[in-house]
Design an enzyme around this catalytic site. Sequence first.
Site, mmCIF file in Angstrom:
data_model
loop_
_atom_site.group_PDB
_atom_site.id
_atom_site.type_symbol
_atom_site.label_atom_id
_atom_site.label_comp_id
_atom_site.label_asym_id
_atom_site.label_seq_id
_atom_site.Cartn_x
_atom_site.Cartn_y
_atom_site.Cartn_z
ATOM 1 C CB CYS A 28 -3.128 9.451 -4.196
ATOM 2 S SG CYS A 28 -4.536 9.201 -3.095
ATOM 3 C CE LYS B 129 -3.512 2.773 0.450
ATOM 4 N NZ LYS B 129 -4.317 3.076 -0.770
HETATM 5 O O1 RRO Z 1 -5.912 5.338 -0.982
HETATM 6 C C1 RRO Z 1 -6.573 5.705 -1.978
HETATM 7 O O2 RRO Z 1 -7.646 6.313 -1.888
HETATM 8 C C2 RRO Z 1 -6.087 5.467 -3.346
HETATM 9 C C3 RRO Z 1 -4.786 5.728 -3.761
HETATM 10 BR BR1 RRO Z 1 -3.446 6.292 -2.612
HETATM 11 C C4 RRO Z 1 -4.453 5.543 -5.124
HETATM 12 O O3 RRO Z 1 -3.323 5.764 -5.574
HETATM 13 N N1 RRO Z 1 -5.420 5.121 -5.978
HETATM 14 C C5 RRO Z 1 -6.680 4.871 -5.550
HETATM 15 O O4 RRO Z 1 -7.538 4.488 -6.380
HETATM 16 N N2 RRO Z 1 -7.007 5.038 -4.239
#
Ligand code: RRO
Length: 312
Positions: free
Chosen positions: A132, A46
């Site tokens: 993100c 993650k």
């Molecule tokens: O954590 C998120 O909301 C998220 C991230 Br960091 C990302 O890079 N892509 C996404 O679809 N959700």
Amino acid sequence: MTVSLSTTIGNFTFDNCFMNAAGVHCYSKEELLDIYQSNAGSFVTKTATLEPREGNPLPRYADTSLGSINSMGLPNLGLDYYLTFLEELEQSSTTKPTFLSLTGLSSQETHQLLNIVNQSSFQGLIELNLSCPNVPGKPQVAYDFETTNHLLAEVFTYFTKPLGIKLPPYFDIVHFDQAAAIFNQYPLVFVNCINSIGNGLVIEDESVLIRPKHGFGGLGGQYVKPTALANVHAFYQRLNPSIQIIGTGGVINGRDAFEHILCGASMVQIGTTLHKEGIPAFQRLSQELREIMVQKGYESIDDFRGELKYFA
Ligand code: RRO
């Protein structure tokens, strides 16, 4: 006929071209070990920030018939947790190279994170997430070319480990040209196309499906495959051959993975499908891709990578 799904990214070799996409089944050590011990070629963590984050309020992820929508808001256990785990894993087993995903909430934090990783004993690959879509008030870095260029210029003054970037989808040929011209100036090992298509809206009956941002969130799954393939191929056409492509987006079956590789992907990441099916997805997808390769007489993914056919 023996068929191999092995692949390379930079100086790293992987027995299998499938792995998870960052964000799915990679929050805790236990989840990461599930992937490590499966037939997937690798895992990515993650995306880590300096401090742990709880992320956005629930519900923040929903599966739909055509894919998924999420607004997780970058929940993670903090860089130290993932880095310590990766260092320990490398001490006990060196069978698979791994990927560490990270991003700062500011450029300064990104440099802080990369400096920590640079000084650590971690030997794997680093994926800097420039895309993100879900932190309220923080636009995606990779949609701002000036900021992206400036950030990469600074990073490569000190960062010496193998680095790639996670990109959002682009939708305009001029943007492919501009983005590639920037990336080609730097010793990136890979670009990963694509992150979720940001800020979609899925409705059931009269209501949104997720709580944050009035239901707006990143789309994955079937919705995104044509956009993902276009981004993989656009960058395959434009980037220096030393910058490899990781294909992510809309891989539900072996045929989808085959198409990503035809477009130029050297590795294929599984997000929504892994969330829906769990770890057995890797075995199924590997088998389906192998069957297509046998039918077509391809022994390795190098035999057809980037070989997309056009009309004359
Ligand atoms: O954590 C998120 O909301 C998220 C991230 Br960091 C990302 O890079 N892509 C996404 O679809 N959700």
